[in-house]
Design a protein around this motif. Structure first.
Motif, short mmCIF file in Angstrom:
data_model
loop_
_atom_site.label_atom_id
_atom_site.label_comp_id
_atom_site.label_asym_id
_atom_site.label_seq_id
_atom_site.Cartn_x
_atom_site.Cartn_y
_atom_site.Cartn_z
N ASP B 381 5.18 0.51 -5.01
CA ASP B 381 6.34 -0.29 -4.64
C ASP B 381 7.56 0.62 -4.65
OD1 ASP B 381 8.60 -2.00 -4.76
OD2 ASP B 381 7.46 -3.55 -5.78
N ARG B 386 4.94 -0.63 -9.45
CA ARG B 386 3.86 -1.56 -9.10
C ARG B 386 3.05 -0.88 -8.01
NH1 ARG B 386 5.72 -7.60 -7.96
NH2 ARG B 386 6.96 -6.53 -6.38
N ALA B 388 -0.05 -1.10 -5.17
CA ALA B 388 -0.90 -1.98 -4.36
C ALA B 388 -2.01 -1.13 -3.77
CB ALA B 388 -0.10 -2.63 -3.25
N LEU B 398 -3.27 -5.47 -7.09
CA LEU B 398 -1.97 -5.00 -7.56
C LEU B 398 -2.12 -4.56 -9.00
CD1 LEU B 398 0.24 -7.82 -6.15
CD2 LEU B 398 0.60 -5.45 -5.67
N CYS B 404 -3.42 -5.92 -14.13
CA CYS B 404 -3.69 -5.87 -12.70
C CYS B 404 -4.35 -7.15 -12.25
CB CYS B 404 -4.51 -4.64 -12.33
SG CYS B 404 -6.02 -4.49 -13.22
N TRP B 422 4.38 -1.18 1.70
CA TRP B 422 5.39 -2.08 1.15
C TRP B 422 6.59 -2.14 2.08
CZ3 TRP B 422 5.04 -4.82 -3.41
CH2 TRP B 422 4.03 -4.45 -4.30
#
Lengths: 548, 451
Positions: B381, B386, B388, B398, B404, B422
Motif C-alpha cells: 500500500d 499493508r 496485497a 492482505l 492477514c 493499489w
C-alpha cells in the motif's frame, strides 16, 4: 626310658655328624650294670626297625658276638642305605634348587619379555590408532574435495548453460537483424519516421524552452552539484544529530559511573581510588569544553578515553567488591566488622554533610538576624524601616476598605431598587392575577373532555381553590398553576420583607433549592411584562405564597 | 471490503492516473478512461491497432498508447479530446515506448535496440541516443524527474550516460566497471545510482550523481549472482536478492552489508509468525445440487480459505529447480519495501508459494505467508504498511502487522486474480484477471485480524 631314647636319637645324629665322640657317648649309654636293659632296649629298637633282635645268653651273662656283629652290620647297612638316601636326597635337593633358580631366572626373563612385548603392543596400537585417524581425516578431506569439485562442476555447468542461453539469444537476434536488413534492402518503399501532432503542447512547467549554450551546461552542472551537496548536507546533519545524542548518552554514562565510584570512601591505603576521584572531578569540568568542540577529534577521543578509563575503574572496583564479598563469606566476624565499618563510615559521611548543611543554614540565618538587628542606627530610621515593611500591607488594606465601602453602597442602592421593584411587582402581579383568573374562568367554562394535562391541571386547580398542598406543587414544577387562585391572598398591599424578596427573587436559596441566583431586577420586570406562563413566574408566585 | 463491477481489458493494460482521478484501460484498440470514483466512462479513444503498452504522463493530462507491431505511438489528451498525436517510427520498428518525467517527451526504443528516439511534444524536435543496452533495466529516471540514466554498450564495454531531462543535455558519460550490465536504479533521494552485473558475476556498483564510483560490493564469486535489487524509500538501505536464496542489506553510509536474510526450508525463528492458507471445502449435501443452486450460487465452486498460524518449527514447501536450464527458478526474484520503510517483502523462487516479510527495524523475520498456489504478484500500500498479494485464484490476500486476511472476489463466474496494484491513496485495489478488471475498496484503517 624316653629321655634316654631321645638321648639315643641325639647321640645317633651326633654320631653321624661327629663319629669321633661316639665312644664317649656310647659309653654313657651302656654300663656293666644295665646290660640286659640295654640289650632289651636295643632289641626293641631293632625290632621296630625290622631287624632280628639279639638274644641274650643268660648263662654267661655276655653277649654272643655273632648276632651282635650281624646286628651291627645290619645297622651299618641300614645306616649306609640311609646315608645314600640322604646323599641322593641332597643331590636331588641341590638339583631342585638349581632347577628352581633356573626357573626363577627364566621366569624373570620371561616377565621382562612379556612386559617388553606388551609395551611394543601398546605402541603398535597407538600407531595404528593414529594411522586410523589420519585415514579418517584424509577421507574427510577427500570427501570435501569431492564436494567442492562437484560444486564447481555444477557452477561450471550452470554458467555454461547461461552462456549457451545468452549466445543463443544473441544469435537469434543476429539472425533477426540479418533478416530485417535483407528485408530493408529489398523493400523499396521506405517508411520515414515522422510525427503528426495537431498542435504543440506547452511545457509542463509553463516556461519557454531555452537554447543549448555553454551557460546552460554550466547551469546543469551547478544544479547537479547542488543536488549532491544538499543530499550530503542532510545526511551530515542527521549524522551529527545522531552523534550528539550518542555523545550525550556517553556523558550521562560517564557521570553515572563517576557518581557510582566517588561516594565510596576509599581506605587510606587505596590511593588509586582517591586519584581516580580527583581525576573524575577534573574531568567533570571537561564536558562544558567538550560541548563546545563537538566535531573536534580530540574532544571525541578524550570522551571515549575517559569513558573507557571510568569503565575500567568501575570494573576493577566491582572486582574488588566481589573479592571483598568472598572474603566476607570466608571470614564471618571480620567480614561483619568490615561491612559495619563501611556502613559506619558512610553514615559518618552523610552525617557530616548534614551537619555542614545545617551549620551553613544557621550561619545564614544568623547573618540575616544580625542584619536585622544591627542595621537601624537611630530611632527614626528604625521606625521608617518598620513602617516600610508594613507599607504595602497598609496600602492593600486601604484599597480593600475602599472597595468594601463601595460595594456596601452598591448593595444599599440595589436593595432600595429591589424594594421598589418588589412593590411594583406586587401591583403588577395583582393585576396579572386578576386577568389570569378571568381567563381561566373562561377556559373552565369552555372545557371539553379532551383537554391536555395543562388545561386539566388548570381546571383542577380551578376547582380546588385554596387547597394546594406543598408536596403536589413540588412534584410538578413547571406546569403547576394551582397556586394561581390563591392570588387574592397575596394581593395584599403590605410590603414584603427583604428576606422574602430575596427568596422570591431566588437570590437566597430557599428550602426547595430553586437556585436561580442572579435574577436581576430587570429580568423579572421583563418577564412580568411578557405575562408568560413561565415556570419562573409560576414558581415565583408559588414561592411567595409559601411563607403565608 | 466492497467490490465494484467487472470491466473488460486486454493485455493487462489498466493504469490509474498519477493524480488518482482516472482509470484507463485498453480493450483491444480502444482506450477507455473512467472517472475513478464513479467508474463512469469519461473519455473514449480509438487507436489504429491493438494497444501493447499504455502509460499516463506524470501530470495526468496525456496517455500514451504504443502499438509495437506497426511501430506507432499515439498520444491522447484528456483536456482536449480532439487533440491527437501520432508518432510513426517507420521501418525501424518499435520495441518499447515510455514517457519522460515532465510528460512532454516520448522515448521510443527501436527494434534491436539500435537507438532511443526522443520525441518532443512541445517542439516536434527529435533527438537520438545511440547504442542503448538491451538489458533487464537499462533506463531509469530519478524520482524528481531531473535526470535519466541510460546504459550503453560500445565495443564490448558498458557505459552509463546521465542526461538532464530538461533539455536532454548529456551531463555525464562514464564507463561502468561491470562485465555485462544487467540493470541500474537511482536511489529515491536521486543522488546515488546502483548498477548491477548480470547473474554470471555478483557485482554491485554504486555511482554518485556526478559519475564517481562510491563503492563496489561483491558477496561471492563464481556462483550465480544478483537476481533483484530494491532501494528502501528513504534511501537508507539497498536490498540485494541473489540466486543463493539470500537477501543482503547494504547501508547508505558505508555501503557495506549490515545483515543478510536467509530463506531456509525450516523456520525455527520463534519471533516469526507463519500464516498458512487453508482451504475449506464447502460441504455439499445432495439437496443442494439443484440447477437453481448451481447457476445462481457460485460459492459451490469457489472454496473459502482462511489463514491458520502454524506452530514453529515450520517447513516451507520447496521446489527444486531444473539444474540444466538457464535462469533457474531459484533465488530471490522479487523484493519490495513498504512505504514507511519498516518492512521488506521477499519471494524466493524455489519456494514459490511462500512470501516472506521482514521487519527492518529489528532486521529479522516477521512473518511468512504460505499460500496454496505460487504467489504471482504482491504490492505494498503506498500509504500504510499493508501488503496485497494474489496467487492466480479467485482470492485477494492482505497482510498487515495486525494479521492477514483472505477475501474471495465475489464476481459471477470465476475471476482469477493474475495481478493487482493499489490506487495512490491506498484506499482501493485494482485487480486484473486475464480479460477483466475489478476494483476492491479497502477501508483505510481496517485492521485485518486473521480469519
Amino acid at each position: 626310658m624316653s629321655p634316654s631314647r631321645q638321648n639315643l636319637h641325639h647321640s645317633l645324629h651326633s654320631t653321624m655328624a661327629l663319629p669321633k665322640t661316639s665312644y664317649s657317648v656310647l659309653s654313657a649309654f651302656c654300663t656293666e650294670e644295665n646290660i640286659s636293659q640295654c640289650i632289651a632296649y636295643i632289641n626293641q629298637e631293632v625290632c621296630s626297625l625290622g631287624l632280628t633282635g639279639v638274644s641274650l645268653e643268660s648263662k654267661s651273662g655276655s653277649l654272643s658276638a655273632v648276632p651282635v656283629l650281624n646286628l651291627l652290620y645290619e645297622v651299618l647297612q641300614l645306616q649306609r642305605r640311609a646315608q645314600r638316601a640322604l646323599h641322593e636326597l641332597e643331590t636331588q635337593q641341590l638339583k631342585n634348587g638349581s632347577d628352581l633358580e633356573h626357573l626363577q631366572h627364566s621366569n624373570c626373563r620371561l616377565k621382562d619379555q612379556l612386559e617388553h612385548t606388551r609395551r611394543d603392543n601398546s605402541g603398535l596400537h597407538e600407531g595404528e590408532r593414529q594411522l586410523q585417524l589420519k585415514i579418517k581425516t584424509l577421507q574427510n578431506w577427500l570427501k570435501s574435495e569431492k564436494e567442492e569439485v562437484q560444486k564447481l562442476q555444477s557452477i561450471i555447468s550452470s554458467r555454461a548453460t547461461q552462456y549457451n542461453h545468452d549466445t543463443k539469444r544473441k544469435e537469434r537476434e543476429c539472425t533477426k537483424l540479418k533478416e530485417r536488413l535483407n528485408q530493408l534492402l529489398m523493400d523499396k518503399r521506405d517508411k520515414k519516421l515522422s510525427i503528426e501532432i495537431s498542435n504543440h503542447v506547452g511545457r509542463s512547467d509553463g516556461k519557454r524552452g531555452l537554447w543549448k549554450t555553454g551557460k546552460m551546461e554550466a547551469r546543469h552542472e551547478g544544479e547537479m552539484y547542488k543536488a549532491l551537496l544538499s543530499d550530503y548536507e542532510t545526511r551530515q546533519r542527521s549524522l551529527m544529530m545522531e552523534n550528539s545524542e550518542l555523545k550525550k548518552v556517553l556523558q550521562h554514562m560517564k557521570k553515572d559511573m563517576i557518581t557510582i565510584l566517588s561516594p565510596k570512601k576509599p581506605e587510606p591505603a587505596n590511593d588509586s581510588l582517591e586519584q581516580a576521584v580527583s581525576e573524575c572531578e577534573e574531568e567533570i569540568g571537561d564536558p562544558s569544553r567538550e560541548t563546545l568542540e563537538q566535531s573536534c577529534e580530540q574532544a571525541r577521543e578524550q570522551l571515549t578515553n575517559s569513558i573507557r578509563l571510568q569503565w575500567r575503574k568501575l570494573k576493577s572496583h566491582m572486582e574488588r567488591l566481589d573479592s571483598q564479598a568472598s572474603l566476607v563469606a570466608s571470614q564471618e566476624r571480620e567480614g561483619e566488622e568490615m561491612m559495619s565499618r563501611k556502613e559506619h563510615e558512610e553514615e559518618m559521611q552523610r552525617m557530616r554533610m548534614e551537619l555542614q548543611q545545617c551549620k551553613e543554614f544557621i550561619h545564614m540565618q544568623q547573618q540575616l538576624l544580625q542584619q536585622q538587628l544591627s542595621s537601624p542606627c537611630d530611632e527614626e530610621t528604625a521606625a521608617l524601616l518598620n513602617d516600610c515593611y508594613t507599607l504595602e500591607e497598609k496600602e492593600r488594606l486601604k484599597e480593600e476598605w475602599r472597595l468594601f465601602n463601595e460595594q456596601k453602597r452598591n448593595f444599599e442602592r440595589e436593595r432600595k431598587n429591589f424594594t421598589e421593584a418588589a412593590i411594583r411587582l406586587g401591583h403588577e402581579r395583582k393585576a396579572f392575577e386578576e386577568d389570569r383568573a378571568a381567563w381561566l374562568k373562561t377556559q373552565f367554562l369552555n372545557m371539553t373532555p379532551f383537554v391536555d394535562r395543562k388545561r386539566s391541571a388548570l381546571s383542577d386547580s380551578a376547582l380546588s381553590v385554596g387547597t394546594e398542598p406543598e408536596a403536589k406543587l413540588q412534584s410538578t414544577p413547571p406546569l403547576v398553576t394551582k397556586s394561581l387562585f390563591s392570588t387574592p391572598k397575596a394581593a395584599s398591599v403590605k410590603m414584603p420583607s427583604t428576606a422574602d424578596l430575596y427568596r422570591t427573587l431566588h437570590l437566597i436559596p430557599d428550602s426547595r433549592g430553586h437556585g436561580k441566583c442572579q435574577s436581576g431586577e430587570m429580568s423579572t420586570k421583563s418577564r412580568l411584562r411578557n405575562c408568560s406562563t413561565d415556570c419562573s413566574v409560576l414558581s415565583f408566585v408559588r414561592d411567595e405564597n409559601s411563607p403565608i | 471490503m466492497n467490490f465494484s463491477e467487472v470491466f473488460k481489458q486486454s493485455n493487462q493494460l489498466c493504469k490509474v492516473s498519477p493524480d488518482g482521478k482516472y482509470l484507463a484501460t485498453c480493450v483491444q484498440y480502444r482506450l477507455v478512461v473512467r472517472d475513478f470514483n464513479s467508474l463512469q466512462i469519461a473519455h473514449l479513444y480509438t487507436c489504429l491497432d491493438p494497444v501493447m503498452h499504455m502509460e499516463w504522463s506524470s501530470d495526468s493530462l496525456f496517455i500514451l498508447c504504443a502499438m509495437y507491431k506497426r511501430g506507432l505511438v499515439q498520444v491522447w489528451s484528456l483536456e482536449q479530446p480532439d487533440w491527437h498525436c501520432k508518432i510513426d517510427e517507420g521501418s525501424i520498428g518499435l520495441v518499447s515506448s515510455r514517457w519522460s518525467p515532465d510528460g512532454r517527451h516520448v522515448l521510443n526504443t527501436t527494434e534491436f535496440n539500435l537507438r532511443v528516439t526522443v520525441w518532443s511534444l512541445c517542439t516536434k524536435a527529435v533527438s537520438y541516443i545511440k547504442y542503448p543496452k538491451a538489458c533487464q533495466k537499462g533506463v531509469d529516471f530519478t524520482a524528481d524527474g531531473r535526470y535519466m540514466a541510460l546504459a550503453e554498450r560500445r565495443e564490448c564495454k558498458d557505459y552509463i550516460s546521465v542526461f538532464v531531462c530538461d533539455d536532454w543535455h548529456l551531463l555525464r558519460h562514464f564507463e561502468s566497471e561491470t562485465q555485462d550490465l544487467a540493470g541500474l536504479e537511482w536511489s529515491p533521494n536521486c543522488c546515488v545510482l546502483a548498477v548491477w552485473d548480470n547473474c554470471l558475476e555478483y557485482k554491485l556498483l554504486l555511482y554518485s550523481l556526478d559519475g564517481r564510483l562510491l563503492s563496489s560490493y561483491s558477496a561471492y564469486e563464481w556462483s550465480l549472482g544478483i537476481k533483484s535489487v530494491a532501494w528502501s524509500p528513504s534511501s537508507q538501505f539497498l536490498a540485494v536478492g541473489s540466486y543463493d536464496e539470500k537477501v543482503r542489506i547494504l547501508n547508505h553510509i558505508t555501503w557495506k552489508k549490515i545483515t543478510e536474510f536467509e530463506h531456509p526450508a525450516t523456520i525455527i525463528n520463534t519471533k516469526a509468525v507463519v500464516f498458512k492458507e487453508v482451504e475449506k471445502r464447502p460441504v455439499v449435501g445432495s439437496e443442494d445440487l439443484s440447477i437453481h443452486q448451481l447457476t445462481v450460487d457460485n460459492s459451490l465452486f469457489s472454496t473459502q480459505s482462511k489463514y491458520e498460524i502454524t506452530q514453529l518449527p515450520a517447513q516451507v514447501p520447496v521446489i527444486k529447480p531444473d539444474p540444466d536450464r538457464a535462469n533457474p527458478k531459484i533465488g530471490i526474484s522479487a523484493l519490495a519495501f513498504s512505504a514507511d520503510n519498516r518492512f521488506l517483502a521477499t519471494k524466493n523462487d524455489n519456494m514459490p508459494q511462500s512470501l516472506w516479510v521482514w521487519d527492518m527495524q529489528r532486521l529479522s523475520l516477521l512473518a511468512v505467508l504460505e499460500q496454496t498456489a505460487p504467489v504471482r504478484c504482491f504490492v505494498w500500500d503506498p500509504r500504510r504498511p499493508r501488503l496485497a498479494l494474489c496467487t492466480g485464484n479467485t482470492k485477494v490476500y492482505l497482510w498487515s502487522p495486525a494479521g492477514c486476511v483472505s477475501v474471495n472476489v465475489p464476481v459471477e463466474g470465476s475471476f482469477q486474480v493474475l495481478s493487482l496494484f493499489w490506487h495512490c491513496s491506498g484506499s482501493s485495489l485494482v485487480l486484473l484477471s486475464k480479460e477483466h478488471i475489478c476494483l476492491c475498496y479497502v477501508e483505510a484503517g481496517a485492521s485485518c485480524g486473521h480469519t
